[in-house]
Design an enzyme around this catalytic site. Structure first.
Site, PDB file in Angstrom:
ATOM      1  N   GLY A 195       5.558   0.699  18.235  1.00  0.00           N
ATOM      2  CA  GLY A 195       6.433   1.730  18.783  1.00  0.00           C
ATOM      3  C   GLY A 195       6.164   3.145  18.301  1.00  0.00           C
ATOM      4  O   GLY A 195       6.914   4.055  18.634  1.00  0.00           O
ATOM      5  N   SER A 217     -13.793   0.121 -21.029  1.00  0.00           N
ATOM      6  CA  SER A 217     -12.709  -0.172 -20.093  1.00  0.00           C
ATOM      7  C   SER A 217     -12.390   1.138 -19.387  1.00  0.00           C
ATOM      8  O   SER A 217     -12.127   2.157 -20.044  1.00  0.00           O
ATOM      9  CB  SER A 217     -11.496  -0.702 -20.847  1.00  0.00           C
ATOM     10  OG  SER A 217     -10.455  -0.939 -19.928  1.00  0.00           O
ATOM     11  N   HIS A 277      12.417  -3.794  16.864  1.00  0.00           N
ATOM     12  CA  HIS A 277      11.695  -2.850  16.016  1.00  0.00           C
ATOM     13  C   HIS A 277      12.011  -3.064  14.556  1.00  0.00           C
ATOM     14  O   HIS A 277      11.133  -3.146  13.696  1.00  0.00           O
ATOM     15  CB  HIS A 277      12.057  -1.417  16.448  1.00  0.00           C
ATOM     16  CG  HIS A 277      11.409  -0.382  15.604  1.00  0.00           C
ATOM     17  ND1 HIS A 277      12.072   0.253  14.586  1.00  0.00           N
ATOM     18  CD2 HIS A 277      10.154   0.090  15.581  1.00  0.00           C
ATOM     19  CE1 HIS A 277      11.248   1.091  13.999  1.00  0.00           C
ATOM     20  NE2 HIS A 277      10.076   1.020  14.592  1.00  0.00           N
ATOM     21  N   ARG A 328      -1.857 -10.579  19.755  1.00  0.00           N
ATOM     22  CA  ARG A 328      -2.426  -9.962  18.554  1.00  0.00           C
ATOM     23  C   ARG A 328      -1.996 -10.816  17.375  1.00  0.00           C
ATOM     24  O   ARG A 328      -1.042 -11.582  17.483  1.00  0.00           O
ATOM     25  CB  ARG A 328      -1.928  -8.526  18.383  1.00  0.00           C
ATOM     26  CG  ARG A 328      -0.431  -8.444  18.281  1.00  0.00           C
ATOM     27  CD  ARG A 328       0.069  -7.026  18.284  1.00  0.00           C
ATOM     28  NE  ARG A 328       1.525  -7.023  18.319  1.00  0.00           N
ATOM     29  CZ  ARG A 328       2.257  -5.950  18.548  1.00  0.00           C
ATOM     30  NH1 ARG A 328       1.682  -4.799  18.773  1.00  0.00           N
ATOM     31  NH2 ARG A 328       3.560  -6.015  18.535  1.00  0.00           N
ATOM     32  N   LYS A 350      -4.782  -4.035  21.231  1.00  0.00           N
ATOM     33  CA  LYS A 350      -4.260  -4.432  22.543  1.00  0.00           C
ATOM     34  C   LYS A 350      -5.414  -4.625  23.537  1.00  0.00           C
ATOM     35  O   LYS A 350      -5.491  -5.640  24.216  1.00  0.00           O
ATOM     36  CB  LYS A 350      -3.294  -3.350  23.045  1.00  0.00           C
ATOM     37  CG  LYS A 350      -2.587  -3.736  24.304  1.00  0.00           C
ATOM     38  CD  LYS A 350      -1.526  -2.716  24.665  1.00  0.00           C
ATOM     39  CE  LYS A 350      -0.364  -2.794  23.709  1.00  0.00           C
ATOM     40  NZ  LYS A 350       0.305  -1.538  23.470  1.00  0.00           N
ATOM     41  N   CYS A 406      -8.586  -0.755 -16.856  1.00  0.00           N
ATOM     42  CA  CYS A 406      -7.203  -1.000 -17.263  1.00  0.00           C
ATOM     43  C   CYS A 406      -6.263   0.080 -16.736  1.00  0.00           C
ATOM     44  O   CYS A 406      -5.091   0.101 -17.086  1.00  0.00           O
ATOM     45  CB  CYS A 406      -7.088  -1.147 -18.773  1.00  0.00           C
ATOM     46  SG  CYS A 406      -7.577   0.334 -19.669  1.00  0.00           S
ATOM     47  N   MET A 455       3.574   5.111  18.913  1.00  0.00           N
ATOM     48  CA  MET A 455       2.948   5.997  19.899  1.00  0.00           C
ATOM     49  C   MET A 455       3.614   5.782  21.255  1.00  0.00           C
ATOM     50  O   MET A 455       4.555   5.008  21.374  1.00  0.00           O
ATOM     51  CB  MET A 455       1.459   5.725  19.940  1.00  0.00           C
ATOM     52  CG  MET A 455       0.756   6.230  18.698  1.00  0.00           C
ATOM     53  SD  MET A 455      -0.986   5.881  18.729  1.00  0.00           S
ATOM     54  CE  MET A 455      -1.053   4.155  18.361  1.00  0.00           C
ATOM     55  N   ARG A 462      -0.743   2.590  28.079  1.00  0.00           N
ATOM     56  CA  ARG A 462      -0.248   2.273  26.740  1.00  0.00           C
ATOM     57  C   ARG A 462      -1.266   2.642  25.668  1.00  0.00           C
ATOM     58  O   ARG A 462      -2.462   2.598  25.897  1.00  0.00           O
ATOM     59  CB  ARG A 462      -0.006   0.765  26.598  1.00  0.00           C
ATOM     60  CG  ARG A 462       1.076   0.222  27.482  1.00  0.00           C
ATOM     61  CD  ARG A 462       1.036  -1.307  27.402  1.00  0.00           C
ATOM     62  NE  ARG A 462       1.859  -1.904  28.410  1.00  0.00           N
ATOM     63  CZ  ARG A 462       3.119  -2.296  28.224  1.00  0.00           C
ATOM     64  NH1 ARG A 462       3.690  -2.137  27.058  1.00  0.00           N
ATOM     65  NH2 ARG A 462       3.804  -2.834  29.199  1.00  0.00           N
ATOM     66  N   TYR A 515     -14.085  -7.587 -15.440  1.00  0.00           N
ATOM     67  CA  TYR A 515     -12.682  -7.954 -15.243  1.00  0.00           C
ATOM     68  C   TYR A 515     -11.858  -6.762 -14.786  1.00  0.00           C
ATOM     69  O   TYR A 515     -12.280  -5.606 -14.916  1.00  0.00           O
ATOM     70  CB  TYR A 515     -12.080  -8.533 -16.541  1.00  0.00           C
ATOM     71  CG  TYR A 515     -11.932  -7.521 -17.661  1.00  0.00           C
ATOM     72  CD1 TYR A 515     -10.805  -6.696 -17.744  1.00  0.00           C
ATOM     73  CD2 TYR A 515     -12.921  -7.374 -18.625  1.00  0.00           C
ATOM     74  CE1 TYR A 515     -10.673  -5.753 -18.755  1.00  0.00           C
ATOM     75  CE2 TYR A 515     -12.803  -6.441 -19.641  1.00  0.00           C
ATOM     76  CZ  TYR A 515     -11.678  -5.638 -19.701  1.00  0.00           C
ATOM     77  OH  TYR A 515     -11.551  -4.699 -20.686  1.00  0.00           O
TER      78      TYR A 515
END
Ligand code: PEP
Ligand code: MG
Length: 949
Positions: free
Chosen positions: A107, A798, A470, A348, A28, A865, A109, A98, A885
């Site tokens: 919402g 792996s 919300h 934002r 904010k 894996c 806080m 705020r 990988y």
């Protein structure tokens, strides 16, 4: 000594901060600073940094000494810019206080509005606004908000009511009015006095009238709200570290409730549910910002703004395109119109569904607003889950509608299909889910207190609120199915029922009844409705839909095509059966990283001979049983090789403790007795003999193959015979045989010798030779530490990070649940280490193994894996330590592909991979968007074992 800057001012086209300072100023604060600098109208104010929050907690919840002088100086600047004075009897400055964390926590806080009001300044406000009623209404709202937030009078239990609401309701009842707006000034004045008396009675203190005292207390309260129960739960669900803290922004108040020429609204520069390029939002005339977000009044669409405020609509449209071009991302903005003048209060990056994230990223790249590389970085890999989730089967839905089960329509806030039993309370959603129920949370509206219940529900449905309420915000963030603003619903929470005004008349449903919600269309349907695979799955897996008819699929494919051009890590799948391998290829697998052979034994006709093999008491008996298994396994392996073509296939020899395959009940014992010709007694005795106290650390992994070499022999034979069979069909197979749970090179030598001897024998019998390799899992800390020696034999490693995590932490993966619950609750662990690689500990073992292993054998192939292979933050880590990988379950491959590309791009951007710290750390620890989509049956389960006796 220089001290850190504590407070950053903004206003009148200038700002100390900017948009790059998110970490310090919160989203904010950084957004306001940036907007101010680029000439967007914002009310002046200042932001107290997140580092002050950290110090506040270090200091035993006291503000550091140098903060207050800085606040006073910044407040003075605001006074000058606003042309008002804080605490003055004439033309008083009022402020909002705020919270604002680095990432938005909608919402969770606290906020205090209208701060600075007292018996003196209220008169000044009345004079300044020319509206006594407005002034006293603001004052009574302030007293209640201050009482709730700062003085801690908010009810703690769901059964309790807010003390100020009780007084307000009493007043309305006494005066015989229904709406707050019908209260006369005299009643508002009485309310202020009664609210203050309530404070004195409940808290034993006088309501603070001195504005500076109010401000300091409010700043402290907002900092304290970082640690409230809601914020903690939210952080836990979203993997946000407690150490980040919140900033506090103090800003000159502007009023959207100053009459019919005022208003307030929230808008997204593109549609946050679908991603469509349209201005999307809502506003309320004569209302304060909280009224829109709280979802207690259903607002008007932004497209209707032009009819009422044509000039403002024009200015807002300009701000929309300016902000989008400036931030090059979809923005979520809050605005207030005060007496015909527009102010932006927040911008934002807008929260969006997975669908919208992909569409916005791809379309912005196509529009030239961002590059394809930036588009790749814009999408949270876990959000791709949503695109694989089922939708309602169109036929089943139409039948349900035709049979009169349609209930109502609402706003489609979170796409997808959800079916479940109705619960009306968030706490019930949690409790029912624990009992294994599927639930849909249905309420008037949701609030931040409901966050845990929302995470537990399949979806939610609310009667009030718009697309920015919300419930809608949280749905998009959690990737939940949601419908909001379904006005046909009314509730009797006491009776746990709701009544729906359906086209055919009112219908009452009770807690526990089944309901289905279509978050893509907004339709609410009674009962459960069958689901069908998503568009992506229909194109790729079922091949029922042509890409030309699948726009969502095309965007998904485009993004992944770009991602594939950037990633260095290859992606493989954990797949045990040919159909899983086919799915894996469709999702982009470049090989199989783990075939858990033991899963094959649960297949048709295989468990019997497997059990015979286990209860065998002599080598001869065991070989006889294995001979029955050999052709079955060979067929399985051949199927896998065929499905994977020339891609590498890693097959692991048997791993879990043998007794897990044994019958758990008398019927099974009797069958085994019959098959083996042994007595039931003898079978039971053998089962007892095989039972272990700590099976995870017992006779499993390569220890089994060493105890019973004929098992490894048979498995190796099945692998190589299958490989030869498939090679004979002209397919270039690439088998990789993997030995599990190795902690000592001699173990691997023992098993590798068996494998190589069998390979040589099979090749001799078949008159041909094939390329293959033998490697090991690194999943025991000692294995990692002695990787240099193990690599003398192993051609690949792996990382089995499931076991490696278990053994590094010393926490059994089977029993971790209750401990983890507490640890996450208490912030002892920031994230679940079985979900996301613990870089400091487990990660260090991996680094050591990579370094030592490659020192011995530079060509050593390295992969992972464990379940972490499909977790974005872990994929990034694997990239950073140089693995070749990652392997994960087929449905997580798109996530792994995108995460691997992001890791490569971030590394390039940072210039040095090992130093980069990724936003992918902001991730789910336990529930929500990063959980795999409701997993189709062909997906590899985490640990598919029969329950222990
Ligand atoms: C592991 O331990 O990470 C692994 C992949 O093996 P399993 O889960 O089968 O023990
Ligand atoms: Mg393992």
């Amino acid at each position: 000594m220089t001290t850190a800057k504590r407070v950053y001012s903004f206003g009148a086209g200038k700002a100390d901060g900017n948009k790059e300072m998110n970490d310090l100023l919160g989203g904010k604060g950084a957004g306001l600073a940036e907007m101010s600098s680029i000439g967007i109208p914002v009310p002046p104010g200042f932001t107290i940094t997140t580092s002050v929050c950290t110090l506040f907690y270090k200091n035993g919840k006291r503000l550091p000494k140098d903060v207050l002088p800085a606040v006073a100086a910044a407040l003075h600047k605001v006074e000058k810019l606003a042309g008002k004075r804080f605490g003055a009897a004439r033309n008083p400055l009022l402020v909002s206080v705020r919270s604002g964390a680095r990432v938005s926590m909608p919402g969770m806080m606290d906020t205090v509005l209208n701060l600075g009001l007292n018996d003196k300044t209220v008169e000044g406000l009345a004079e300044q606004s020319g509206d006594e009623r407005f002034a006293w209404d603001s004052y009574r709202r302030f007293c209640a908000m201050f009482g709730d937030v700062v003085l801690g009078m908010k009810p703690q239990r769901k059964e309790d009511r807010d003390p100020f609401e009780i007084i307000l309701d009493r007043k309305k009842e006494a005066l015989g009015v229904k709406l707050d707006s019908a209260l006369p000034v005299s009643a508002l004045k009485e309310l202020v006095a009664e609210f203050k008396a309530e404070v004195l009675q409940k808290k034993g203190i006088h309501f603070p009238d001195e504005p500076m005292q109010q401000l300091v207390a409010a700043i402290e309260a907002v900092f304290q709200s970082w640690e409230n129960e809601r914020a903690r739960a939210y952080r836990r669900i979203n993997g946000i570290p407690a150490s980040w803290g919140t900033a506090v922004t103090v800003q000159s108040m502007v009023f959207g409730n100053m009459g019919e020429d005022s208003g307030t609204g929230v808008a997204f520069t593109r549609n946050p549910a679908t991603g469509a390029n349209e201005f999307y939002g809502e506003f309320l005339v004569n209302a304060q910002g909280e009224d829109v977000v709280a979802g207690t009044r259903t607002p008007q669409k932004i497209s209707e703004l032009a009819a009422r405020f044509p000039e403002i609509a024009q200015q807002l449209e300009e701000a929309r395109s300016r902000l989008e071009r400036h931030y090059r991302d979809m923005q979520d903005i809050e605005f207030t119109i005060e007496r015909g003048r527009l102010y932006l209060l927040q911008t934002r990056a807008g929260k969006r569904t997975g669908f919208a994230a992909v569409r916005i990223a791809v379309e912005m790249a196509e529009e030239g607003l961002v590059t394809p590389r930036e588009a790749i970085l814009r999408v949270d890999p876990s959000a791709l889950n949503q695109m694989l989730r089922p939708v309602f089967d169109e036929g089943a839905k139409q039948r349900a509608l035709a049979s009169g089960r349609f209930l109502a329509n609402g706003l489609p806030a979170g796409p997808g299909a959800a079916t479940g039993r109705i619960v009306f309370f968030a706490t019930d959603a949690e409790a029912w889910k624990e009992k294994g129920e599927q639930v849909v949370l249905v309420r008037h509206e949701t609030s931040p207190e409901n966050i845990r219940g929302m995470a537990a529900a399949n979806g939610f449905l609310t009667a009030f609120g718009g697309m920015t309420s919300h419930a809608a915000l949280v749905a998009r963030q959690m990737g939940k199915v949601a419908i909001v603003g379904c006005e046909a619903l009314s509730f009797d929470y006491e009776a746990r029922t709701m009544t729906v005004a359906t086209p055919g008349g009112p219908r009452t449903l009770s807690e526990g009844d089944w309901i289905s919600i279509d978050g893509s269309t907004g339709q609410v349907i009674e009962g459960s409705v069958e689901t069908t695979p998503s568009e992506v799955v229909q194109v790729l897996i079922e091949k029922k839909l042509h890409p030309a008819d699948a726009p969502v699929y095309r965007q998904f494919a485009k993004l992944l095509e770009w991602a594939d051009q950037e990633r260095r890590l290859k992606v493989r799948a954990n797949a045990d059966l040919p159909d899983q391998a086919t799915v894996a290829i469709a999702f982009g697998a470049q090989g199989i990283g783990l075939c858990r052979t033991e899963h094959m034994f649960f297949g048709e006709g295989k468990i019997g001979p497997m059990r015979e093999m286990i209860v065998a008491e002599t080598g001869r008996e065991r070989r006889a049983a294995l001979a029955k298994l050999l052709p079955l396994q060979r067929e399985d392996f051949a199927g896998l090789f065929r499905a994977m073509g020339s891609r590498p296939v890693t097959i692991r020899t048997i791993d879990p403790p043998l007794h897990e395959f044994l019958p758990q009940d008398e019927k099974g014992v009797a069958e085994l007795a019959l098959a083996t010709g042994k007595s039931a007694e003898r079978i039971r005795a053998r089962i007892d003999e095989l039972r272990e106290s700590n099976p995870m650390l017992g006779n499993r992994g390569c220890r089994l193959g060493i105890s019973y070499p004929e098992i490894t022999e048979t498995q190796a034979r099945a692998i190589f015979e299958a490989a030869c069979d498939v090679a004979d069909e002209g397919i270039e197979v690439q088998p990789e045989v993997m030995i599990p749970l190795v902690c000592e090179r001699n173990e691997l030598d023992h098993q590798a010798k068996i494998v190589r001897d069998v390979a040589a024998a099979v090749f001799a019998e078949r008159g041909r030779a094939l390329q293959y390799s033998v490697g090991t899992m690194i999943e025991i800390p000692r294995g990692a530490l002695t990787a240099d020696r193990i690599a003398e034999t192993a051609e690949f490693f792996s990382f089995g990070t499931n076991d490696l995590t278990q053994m590094a932490f010393g926490i059994s993966r089977d029993d971790v649940g209750p401990v983890l619950h507490i640890y996450l609750e208490e912030d002892i662990f920031e994230v679940d280490p079985f979900v996301s690689i613990d870089r400091e500990g487990v990660g260090e073992l991996m680094r050591i193994a990579v370094e030592r292993g490659r020192r011995t054998r530079p060509s050593l192939k390295l992969g992972i894996c464990g379940e972490h292979g499909g977790d974005p933050s872990s994929v990034e880590f694997c990239h950073q330590i140089g693995l070749d990988y990652v392997s994960c379950s087929p449905y997580r491959l798109p996530i792994a592909r995108l995460a691997a590309a992001q890791a490569a791009l971030r590394e390039r951007a940072a210039g040095a991979g090992l130093r980069s710290r990724s936003p992918a750390r902001i991730r789910l620890a336990r529930a929500g968007p990063s959980a795999p989509p409701s997993t189709p049956p062909s997906c590899t389960p985490r640990r598919a074992r029969p329950p222990r006796a």
